[in-house]
Design an enzyme around this catalytic site. Structure first.
Site, PDB file in Angstrom:
ATOM      1  N   ARG A 141      -1.115  -7.268   8.362  1.00 51.71           N
ATOM      2  CA  ARG A 141      -1.738  -5.952   8.182  1.00 51.71           C
ATOM      3  C   ARG A 141      -2.784  -5.675   9.258  1.00 51.71           C
ATOM      4  NH1 ARG A 141      -0.691  -4.512   2.367  1.00 51.71           N
ATOM      5  NH2 ARG A 141      -2.185  -2.825   2.482  1.00 51.71           N
ATOM      6  N   TYR A 144      -2.997  -2.580  11.697  1.00 49.07           N
ATOM      7  CA  TYR A 144      -3.523  -1.342  11.100  1.00 49.07           C
ATOM      8  C   TYR A 144      -5.015  -1.492  10.807  1.00 49.07           C
ATOM      9  CZ  TYR A 144      -3.703   2.640   7.802  1.00 49.07           C
ATOM     10  OH  TYR A 144      -4.006   3.810   7.148  1.00 49.07           O
ATOM     11  N   ASP A 145      -5.369  -2.568  10.073  1.00 46.55           N
ATOM     12  CA  ASP A 145      -6.763  -2.749   9.630  1.00 46.55           C
ATOM     13  C   ASP A 145      -7.715  -2.856  10.819  1.00 46.55           C
ATOM     14  OD1 ASP A 145      -5.224  -3.089   7.399  1.00 46.55           O
ATOM     15  OD2 ASP A 145      -6.152  -4.957   6.739  1.00 46.55           O
ATOM     16  N   GLY A 147      -7.061  -2.123  13.970  1.00 46.02           N
ATOM     17  CA  GLY A 147      -6.980  -0.911  14.798  1.00 46.02           C
ATOM     18  C   GLY A 147      -7.938   0.145  14.273  1.00 46.02           C
ATOM     19  N   SER A 188       5.728   6.818  -3.731  1.00 47.75           N
ATOM     20  CA  SER A 188       7.023   7.417  -3.384  1.00 47.75           C
ATOM     21  C   SER A 188       8.168   6.479  -3.768  1.00 47.75           C
ATOM     22  CB  SER A 188       7.066   7.795  -1.901  1.00 47.75           C
ATOM     23  OG  SER A 188       6.518   6.779  -1.110  1.00 47.75           O
ATOM     24  N   GLN A 208      -1.996  -6.338  -9.282  1.00 51.49           N
ATOM     25  CA  GLN A 208      -2.911  -5.832  -8.235  1.00 51.49           C
ATOM     26  C   GLN A 208      -3.225  -4.368  -8.533  1.00 51.49           C
ATOM     27  OE1 GLN A 208       0.323  -6.425  -7.913  1.00 51.49           O
ATOM     28  NE2 GLN A 208       1.249  -5.596  -6.074  1.00 51.49           N
ATOM     29  N   ARG A 210      -4.759  -0.382  -7.402  1.00 52.97           N
ATOM     30  CA  ARG A 210      -5.086   0.624  -6.388  1.00 52.97           C
ATOM     31  C   ARG A 210      -5.680   1.818  -7.124  1.00 52.97           C
ATOM     32  NH1 ARG A 210      -3.842  -3.181  -3.849  1.00 52.97           N
ATOM     33  NH2 ARG A 210      -2.554  -3.344  -1.965  1.00 52.97           N
ATOM     34  N   ASP A 272      -1.664  -8.871   0.826  1.00 56.53           N
ATOM     35  CA  ASP A 272      -1.691  -7.651   0.005  1.00 56.53           C
ATOM     36  C   ASP A 272      -2.997  -7.653  -0.810  1.00 56.53           C
ATOM     37  OD1 ASP A 272       0.885  -5.744  -1.071  1.00 56.53           O
ATOM     38  OD2 ASP A 272      -0.882  -5.829  -2.370  1.00 56.53           O
TER      39      ASP A 272
HETATM   40  P1  NAD Z   1       2.006   9.744   7.809  1.00 62.15           P
HETATM   41  O1  NAD Z   1       2.714   8.573   8.378  1.00 62.15           O
HETATM   42  O2  NAD Z   1       2.757  10.647   6.893  1.00 62.15           O
HETATM   43  O3  NAD Z   1       1.365  10.643   8.949  1.00 62.15           O
HETATM   44  C1  NAD Z   1       0.961  10.169  10.201  1.00 62.15           C
HETATM   45  C2  NAD Z   1       1.379  11.182  11.255  1.00 62.15           C
HETATM   46  O4  NAD Z   1       0.945  10.724  12.539  1.00 62.15           O
HETATM   47  C3  NAD Z   1       2.907  11.361  11.342  1.00 62.15           C
HETATM   48  O5  NAD Z   1       3.239  12.727  11.439  1.00 62.15           O
HETATM   49  C4  NAD Z   1       3.274  10.610  12.608  1.00 62.15           C
HETATM   50  O6  NAD Z   1       4.462  11.102  13.214  1.00 62.15           O
HETATM   51  C5  NAD Z   1       2.039  10.845  13.451  1.00 62.15           C
HETATM   52  N1  NAD Z   1       1.852   9.827  14.501  1.00 62.15           N
HETATM   53  C6  NAD Z   1       1.964   8.482  14.393  1.00 62.15           C
HETATM   54  N2  NAD Z   1       1.727   7.899  15.576  1.00 62.15           N
HETATM   55  C7  NAD Z   1       1.450   8.905  16.446  1.00 62.15           C
HETATM   56  C8  NAD Z   1       1.134   8.945  17.829  1.00 62.15           C
HETATM   57  N3  NAD Z   1       1.058   7.820  18.561  1.00 62.15           N
HETATM   58  N4  NAD Z   1       0.915  10.155  18.413  1.00 62.15           N
HETATM   59  C9  NAD Z   1       1.003  11.309  17.699  1.00 62.15           C
HETATM   60  N5  NAD Z   1       1.318  11.324  16.384  1.00 62.15           N
HETATM   61  C10 NAD Z   1       1.531  10.129  15.774  1.00 62.15           C
HETATM   62  O7  NAD Z   1       0.701   9.153   7.067  1.00 62.15           O
HETATM   63  P2  NAD Z   1      -0.419   9.886   6.214  1.00 62.15           P
HETATM   64  O8  NAD Z   1      -0.433   9.265   4.884  1.00 62.15           O
HETATM   65  O9  NAD Z   1      -0.289  11.348   6.334  1.00 62.15           O
HETATM   66  O10 NAD Z   1      -1.732   9.406   6.975  1.00 62.15           O
HETATM   67  C11 NAD Z   1      -2.459  10.249   7.846  1.00 62.15           C
HETATM   68  C12 NAD Z   1      -3.722   9.531   8.303  1.00 62.15           C
HETATM   69  O11 NAD Z   1      -4.532   9.196   7.174  1.00 62.15           O
HETATM   70  C13 NAD Z   1      -3.458   8.222   9.050  1.00 62.15           C
HETATM   71  O12 NAD Z   1      -4.366   8.096  10.115  1.00 62.15           O
HETATM   72  C14 NAD Z   1      -3.718   7.167   8.007  1.00 62.15           C
HETATM   73  O13 NAD Z   1      -4.125   5.946   8.588  1.00 62.15           O
HETATM   74  C15 NAD Z   1      -4.820   7.802   7.184  1.00 62.15           C
HETATM   75  N6  NAD Z   1      -4.846   7.259   5.816  1.00 62.15           N
HETATM   76  C16 NAD Z   1      -3.887   7.594   4.913  1.00 62.15           C
HETATM   77  C17 NAD Z   1      -3.925   7.029   3.646  1.00 62.15           C
HETATM   78  C18 NAD Z   1      -2.907   7.378   2.586  1.00 62.15           C
HETATM   79  O14 NAD Z   1      -2.963   6.821   1.501  1.00 62.15           O
HETATM   80  N7  NAD Z   1      -1.989   8.292   2.776  1.00 62.15           N
HETATM   81  C19 NAD Z   1      -4.934   6.134   3.301  1.00 62.15           C
HETATM   82  C20 NAD Z   1      -5.872   5.802   4.268  1.00 62.15           C
HETATM   83  C21 NAD Z   1      -5.830   6.379   5.511  1.00 62.15           C
HETATM   84  N1  UDP Z   2       4.110  -2.092  -3.996  1.00 63.02           N
HETATM   85  C1  UDP Z   2       5.015  -2.436  -4.982  1.00 63.02           C
HETATM   86  N2  UDP Z   2       6.284  -1.981  -4.877  1.00 63.02           N
HETATM   87  C2  UDP Z   2       6.694  -1.171  -3.860  1.00 63.02           C
HETATM   88  C3  UDP Z   2       5.766  -0.809  -2.859  1.00 63.02           C
HETATM   89  C4  UDP Z   2       4.474  -1.304  -2.961  1.00 63.02           C
HETATM   90  O1  UDP Z   2       4.675  -3.145  -5.937  1.00 63.02           O
HETATM   91  O2  UDP Z   2       7.885  -0.789  -3.855  1.00 63.02           O
HETATM   92  C5  UDP Z   2       2.707  -2.565  -4.112  1.00 63.02           C
HETATM   93  C6  UDP Z   2       2.148  -3.218  -2.855  1.00 63.02           C
HETATM   94  O3  UDP Z   2       2.467  -4.595  -2.836  1.00 63.02           O
HETATM   95  C7  UDP Z   2       0.666  -2.956  -3.022  1.00 63.02           C
HETATM   96  C8  UDP Z   2       0.609  -1.626  -3.766  1.00 63.02           C
HETATM   97  O4  UDP Z   2       1.892  -1.443  -4.333  1.00 63.02           O
HETATM   98  O5  UDP Z   2       0.071  -3.952  -3.817  1.00 63.02           O
HETATM   99  C9  UDP Z   2       0.287  -0.442  -2.865  1.00 63.02           C
HETATM  100  O6  UDP Z   2       1.172  -0.467  -1.775  1.00 63.02           O
HETATM  101  P1  UDP Z   2       1.239   0.676  -0.668  1.00 63.02           P
HETATM  102  O7  UDP Z   2       2.164   0.197   0.382  1.00 63.02           O
HETATM  103  O8  UDP Z   2       1.506   1.978  -1.310  1.00 63.02           O
HETATM  104  O9  UDP Z   2      -0.269   0.790  -0.110  1.00 63.02           O
HETATM  105  P2  UDP Z   2      -1.368  -0.281   0.379  1.00 63.02           P
HETATM  106  O10 UDP Z   2      -0.913  -1.671   0.074  1.00 63.02           O
HETATM  107  O11 UDP Z   2      -1.511  -0.045   1.824  1.00 63.02           O
HETATM  108  O12 UDP Z   2      -2.557   0.072  -0.420  1.00 63.02           O
END
Ligand code: NAD
Ligand code: UDP
Length: 313
Positions: A141, A144-145, A147, A188, A208, A210, A272
């Site tokens: 992870r 992402y983390d 970064g 989803s 776990q 969330r 995780d």
């Molecule tokens: P998402 O994957 O649906 O959206 C990310 C978007 O960024 C996509 O449209 C993708 O095509 C675009 N993208 C990726 N790399 C790119 C690049 N190099 N240049 C231009 N576009 C690029 O995800 P999301 O859930 O909509 O997340 C949006 C933001 O919110 C992200 O930065 C994510 O880290 C942050 N975030 C989301 C969640 C969540 O639960 N959804 C939680 C924490 C942080």
């Molecule tokens: N998870 C799960 N089944 C799935 C997808 C995810 O049990 O089909 C769990 C995953 O292991 C994590 C939690 O659901 O503990 C949230 O996962 P997600 O990928 O949505 O987000 P994140 O781990 O980044 O919070």
């Protein structure tokens, strides 16, 4: 009328944000490379003369005149951000440098979409903004983390060294319509599996936790943060403190979809996090009493309806 750049604007959260900003009477430039986002998410905005769509990768410099930048570009689902981990790091780090450089040059305000993942597998619970986190710097992870952690550091340093007007929000698990059905995130996955009558894939023992936030609440919080007083730069947690185990989530979705799907147990991915819950006192105080308004059940019903219309069974 403000001119606003949204990077990652064709993604799940970005597309909701673009829609809200257009509805509020702004001019929006949506920039995306369509890695995980889709034109379909913002198709309905293309008719507006105040909406512009640009295919561009945030790891390359981009020049435009705007008042505000929401830097949302980055894949957010573990499946997608682990697909090309080096690219994920580049997107967070070079993307931040490019957007901060742009903001510096044109004197724009820039907001970073950071994440609860900066807390890693947290030992402090619920998480407050002053907790430094527990992240494995070499784990699966980490692209992402780390970064996102480096991006936060860049934001703070462009602010202190170059006076750039910055804002940082730490987003907790957010869900809602327009999530990609193949996204791999838990909400989803479970909804699509329940609607199709497929097994519900619980990773690990399902205990776990969330804390799930409906997307409209996040968008409200992000906009309030952008408009907050200049001295308040964050980071600030934006999430819903309602905390659930994955088994509780699965059972709620089974009930709401009236599905006969069975729970199956698969191995827990490495690193995780075992628990996650935001402390949102800072957001309440600084963002004009902001609190998430959508209970999980209500948000799930809206999300289930979205997927029900989308899926061809
Ligand atoms: P998402 O994957 O649906 O959206 C990310 C978007 O960024 C996509 O449209 C993708 O095509 C675009 N993208 C990726 N790399 C790119 C690049 N190099 N240049 C231009 N576009 C690029 O995800 P999301 O859930 O909509 O997340 C949006 C933001 O919110 C992200 O930065 C994510 O880290 C942050 N975030 C989301 C969640 C969540 O639960 N959804 C939680 C924490 C942080
Ligand atoms: N998870 C799960 N089944 C799935 C997808 C995810 O049990 O089909 C769990 C995953 O292991 C994590 C939690 O659901 O503990 C949230 O996962 P997600 O990928 O949505 O987000 P994140 O781990 O980044 O919070």
């Amino acid at each position: 009328m403000k001119k606003i750049l949204v990077t990652g604007g064709a993604g799940f959260i970005g597309s909701h944000l673009c829609e809200r900003l257009i509805n509020d009477g702004n001019e929006v430039i949506c920039m995306d490379n369509y890695f995980t986002g889709s034109k379909k998410n913002i198709l309905h905005l293309l008719d507006s003369p105040y909406f512009e769509l640009v295919r561009h990768d945030v790891t390359h410099p981009y020049f435009v005149e705007v008042d505000e930048i929401y830097n949302m570009a980055c894949p957010a689902s573990p499946v997608h951000y682990q697909y090309n981990p080096i690219k994920t790091i580049k997107t967070s780090v070079m993307g931040a440098i490019n957007m901060l450089g742009l903001a510096k040059r044109i004197k724009a305000k820039v907001l970073q979409a950071s994440t609860s993942e900066v807390y890693g597998d947290p030992i402090v619970h619920p998480q407050t903004e002053n907790y430094w986190g527990n992240v494995n710097p070499i784990g699966i992870r980490s692209c992402y983390d780390e970064g996102k952690r480096c991006a936060e550091s860049l934001f703070i340093n462009y602010h202190t060294q170059n006076n750039v007007n910055i804002k940082i929000i730490r987003i907790f698990n957010t869900y809602g319509p327009k999530m990609n059905p193949n996204d791999g995130r838990v909400v989803s996955n479970f909804i699509v599996q329940a609607l199709k009558g497929e097994d519900i894939t619980i990773f690990g023992n399902g205990m776990q936790t969330r804390s799930f936030q409906y997307v409209d609440d996040l968008v409200e919080g992000a906009i309030r943060m952008m408009n907050s007083r200049d001295e308040f730069i964050g980071p600030v947690n934006i999430g819903n403190p309602g905390e659930f185990t994955m088994i509780e989530l699965a059972n709620m979705i089974l009930e709401l979809t009236n599905s006969k799907s069975k729970l199956i147990y698969l191995p827990l991915p490495a690193d995780d996090p075992t628990q996650r819950q935001p402390n949102i006192e800072l957001a309440k105080k600084e963002l004009n009493g902001w609190v998430p308004k959508t209970p999980l059940k209500e948000g799930l019903i809206k999300t289930i309806n979205y997927f029900d219309n989308l899926l061809t069974y």
